[in-house]
Design an enzyme around this catalytic site. Structure first.
Site, PDB file in Angstrom:
ATOM      1  N   HIS A 459       0.930  -1.247  -0.097  1.00 43.38           N
ATOM      2  CA  HIS A 459      -0.021   0.007  -0.048  1.00 43.38           C
ATOM      3  C   HIS A 459       0.639   1.400   0.081  1.00 43.38           C
ATOM      4  CE1 HIS A 459      -3.389   2.648   1.803  1.00 43.38           C
ATOM      5  NE2 HIS A 459      -4.087   2.037   0.712  1.00 43.38           N
ATOM      6  N   ARG A 589     -11.338  10.765   9.684  1.00 46.12           N
ATOM      7  CA  ARG A 589     -12.545  11.092   8.777  1.00 46.12           C
ATOM      8  C   ARG A 589     -13.380  10.232   9.163  1.00 46.12           C
ATOM      9  NH1 ARG A 589     -10.893   9.046   3.599  1.00 46.12           N
ATOM     10  NH2 ARG A 589     -12.042   7.136   4.048  1.00 46.12           N
ATOM     11  N   HIS A 617      -8.105  12.268   2.769  1.00 47.93           N
ATOM     12  CA  HIS A 617      -7.426  11.297   2.637  1.00 47.93           C
ATOM     13  C   HIS A 617      -5.772  11.598   3.200  1.00 47.93           C
ATOM     14  CE1 HIS A 617      -5.706   8.001  -0.001  1.00 47.93           C
ATOM     15  NE2 HIS A 617      -6.746   7.365   0.540  1.00 47.93           N
TER      16      HIS A 617
END
Length: 709
Positions: A459, A589, A617
């Site tokens: 990732h 978030r 993000h």
């Protein structure tokens, strides 16, 4: 507040009375929020954006459709996984202590209320307001004669040739329906051509057909006029069964488990195995049935029985069963009822796209997307692909997209004779098929493609360029918190760091060596990486240092900004820091399993969530360090999967000016937001902030649009 939330709050209150005890058990379930409920709470905050009448009308519609898409994934992945674990007796209570069956009941009740809110908002408020803006969805009972003629022609030419009505009898059993496909259950009277009394038929709507059709201006009164495919098929249901009478036509949609189940240690070729699994995703276990609210009870019972679902998994809707497909309206109906457009800023020293190496040699470059352009990242790769002195390019690819300039440039670089190495993560959920195609294109061009590490998704977001400069090889690096996807860079908030810092470049080189080769974990100087050092050395050790500072009477502060916080070990370290007197601000978030504001445990912790025009993000981790503060940006959220089961990186902002900027633009203004911020309560619920009387409205995202774009 739900019954379970009240019970959890009561349990937490009981713990408050025990704060005089020398030790508090931080494993107590009263101190944690269920992760599934936490994710649903985030989706409800998105729905609240659609209900906000201070936002432009079409942006409210967009938030409504995003909520619909989010809920689809919630059912397909989260709820489906929980349901599967319960069915196979594998479900166990998590840190919050709720039994999985209780979690399912709580979620089901909340989902039913949320879906009802969604359709009430659409029908009672948004569609009438859109009609005032000359954006209309014309119902069947309002079609004019010219419109009926056009619709009949459209049906004959565009719809009927691709429809396959399926009568239900012994030779035609109930079809296996594709996940989230639009379908119609039609009731019939009379005999067909073979003398059969079928009684019922299913009409699947092919995915190739648009769900929203704009009618031509010549048959309308002006503006943008749309009709739903479901209305067209419903109107022509009788046409599909010549000689028979259609007595009812009802839309429905089935949601299935869309997760992939792959034992990586038992396959020889991950790519080939995934190709086989992708087909099965369309036909996973059933988890939700949506039906038109006018469907008779006996037909609903028939469908529930056919799919093996319970009443709690039924959702009656007063409108289209797949609102997400309404997104096409936003591409056509362009009005003033949208957020003002803006152009991402291109810093002056990066306007020459053919001089990226020179710019990076002048100092580190920090880009704040989407307010600042993603174009320099693409320019960096473009120059590397075409520069005769570049000898090698290495890059990780997670979500890039097949129609991507990044991919085209890597292919070009390989064909230009560069040594191109791509670490392609095939298992990026819902992007598996795209990533398989990306890997094939790169391999055909001569690039070396690897799929990362078995059992650990790659990732991390890294690009390493090796360039011959005189007698030496110089390395240039891009590190990011987001994906190499130019479209997402316009919608997501993320950081990019472009640098030729040799020590950072050496760390990146070592991580690529880990991903493509074998050996012991690399010893890094500046970067932290999962699953080895990110949690223990970056998070735990720095949190503990802030604890020590607070206990020694020094100022101590922690600020984290991330998408999700679920890792129990990290939460417990934050609880200990709060108990030591460390001031902790968390900007989370989505899911947050930590409960703030519990005396004796988390009274020094504030949790807020910012939901706005752009998807927040960025992952930014700040430690005060007695005034000599440090800031790390990361690809990793504070979740178990990110910290222990993925390859992730966290990189420091070394340059003091950039570090100051990252603090101001990435953290401070979010802590000042009083318009798009929600404060988390200790029971797991959220309260939206609003400016007080005479107080200026402050929006972090609006500030960044104004200052940077």
């Amino acid at each position: 507040m739900t019954t379970n939330q009240i019970a959890a709050t009561d349990a937490a209150s009981q713990k408050i009375s025990e704060t005089t005890e020398p030790e508090i058990d931080l494993n107590d379930s009263a101190y944690y929020v269920n992760r599934h409920i936490g994710l649903l709470e985030f989706n409800l905050r998105v729905l609240a954006q659609a209900e906000d009448d201070t936002l432009p009308l079409l942006e409210r519609l967009k938030f409504l459709l995003i909520f619909s898409s989010n809920m689809d994934e919630f059912f397909e992945v989260r709820l489906a996984g929980l349901q599967r674990d319960i069915a196979y007796n594998q479900a166990r209570p998590e840190a919050d202590g709720m039994h999985p069956k209780d979690v399912m009941r709580t979620i089901s009740d909340s989902c039913h209320r949320a879906i009802e809110r969604q359709y009430n908002l659409l029908n009672d408020e948004l569609l009438p307001l859109m009609a005032q803006e000359n954006i209309r969805f014309i119902a069947r009972d309002s079609w004019t004669a010219p419109q009926v003629q056009w619709i009949k022609h459209y049906f004959r030419q565009q719809v009927a040739p691709v429809l396959t009505p399926i009568g239900l009898d012994l030779a035609h059993p109930f079809p296996r329906l594709v996940n989230k496909s639009l379908n119609f259950l039609v009731t019939l009277e009379g005999n067909d051509a073979f003398g059969r009394k079928l009684g019922m038929a299913v009409v699947p709507a092919p995915k190739s057909l648009p769900r929203i059709i704009r009618m031509p201006d010549e048959v309308c009164e002006g503006g943008d006029n749309f009709i739903f495919l479901s209305s067209i098929i419903h109107y022509h249901a009788g046409y599909l069964f010549p000689g028979m009478k259609s007595t009812g036509c009802y839309q429905f949609r089935l949601t299935r488990n869309s997760d992939l189940f792959l034992d990586e240690e038992k396959v020889d070729d991950l790519s080939a195995a995934l190709k086989g699994e992708l087909y099965s995703r369309r036909y996973g276990e059933e988890v939700r049935l949506e039906v038109a609210d006018n469907m008779p009870d006996e037909l609903i019972s028939f469908l529930l029985n056919k799919f093996g679902l319970e009443e709690s998994q039924l959702y009656k809707v007063t409108g289209p069963v797949n609102l997400t497909r309404m997104m096409s309206v936003l591409d056509v109906a362009k009005t003033h009822q949208e957020f003002p457009s803006f152009k991402p800023k291109l810093p002056n020293d990066l306007k020459r796209s053919d001089r990226m190496f020179e710019a990076m040699n002048s100092g580190d470059i920090l880009l704040n997307h989407p307010y600042e352009s993603f174009h320099p990242v693409i320019s960096f790769l473009r120059q590397a692909a075409r520069d005769k002195d570049v000898v090698a390019i290495k890059q990780t690819l997670y979500r890039t997209g097949t129609n991507s300039e990044i991919l085209d440039l890597l292919v070009e670089a390989a064909r230009n004779g560069k040594e191109v190495t791509a670490v392609v993560e095939l298992r990026a959920r819902f992007d598996e098929e795209s990533n398989i195609e990306i890997a094939s294109r790169l391999q055909e061009a001569g690039a070396v493609v690897v799929y990362g590490i078995v059992g650990h998704k790659t990732h991390a977001k890294m690009m390493l360029v090796v360039r011959r400069e005189g007698a030496k090889l110089r390395r240039y690096v891009h590190l990011g918190t987001g994906n190499y996807h130019a479209g997402n860079a316009r919608l997501y908030s993320d950081y990019s760091l472009l640098t030729c810092n040799e020590e950072l470049a050496e760390d990146v080189h070592k991580i690529f060596q880990e991903l493509t080769g074998m050996g012991r974990p690399a010893t890094l100087k500046h970067l932290y990486h999962s699953p080895f050092t990110l949690q223990q050395e970056l998070l735990v050790q720095n949190i503990q240092q802030e604890c020590n500072n607070a206990q020694n009477g020094l100022p101590a502060k922690i600020i984290f900004k991330c998408n999700s916080l679920t890792d129990q070990k990290t939460i417990q370290e934050l609880y200990k820091a709060s108990q030591a007197g460390v001031e902790i601000k968390l900007i989370v978030r989505g899911m947050c399993c930590l409960r703030p504001g519990i005396p004796g445990v988390s009274e020094n912790i504030e949790v807020r969530s910012v939901v706005g025009r752009f998807l927040e993000h960025t992952r930014v981790y700040y430690f005060h360090n007695n005034g000599d503060y440090s800031i790390y940006c990361a690809s990793a959220d504070l979740m178990e999967r990110n910290l222990y089961r993925r390859v992730e990186i966290a990189f420091p902002i070394i340059d003091p000016k950039l570090r100051k900027r990252a603090y101001r633009q990435g953290l401070e203004i979010y802590l000042q937001d009083n318009y798009q911020a929600w404060i988390m309560n200790s029971d797991g619920s959220y309260t939206r902030l609003s400016p007080g009387e005479g107080e200026e409205r402050r929006s972090a995202q609006a500030y960044l649009v104004e200052k940077l774009s």
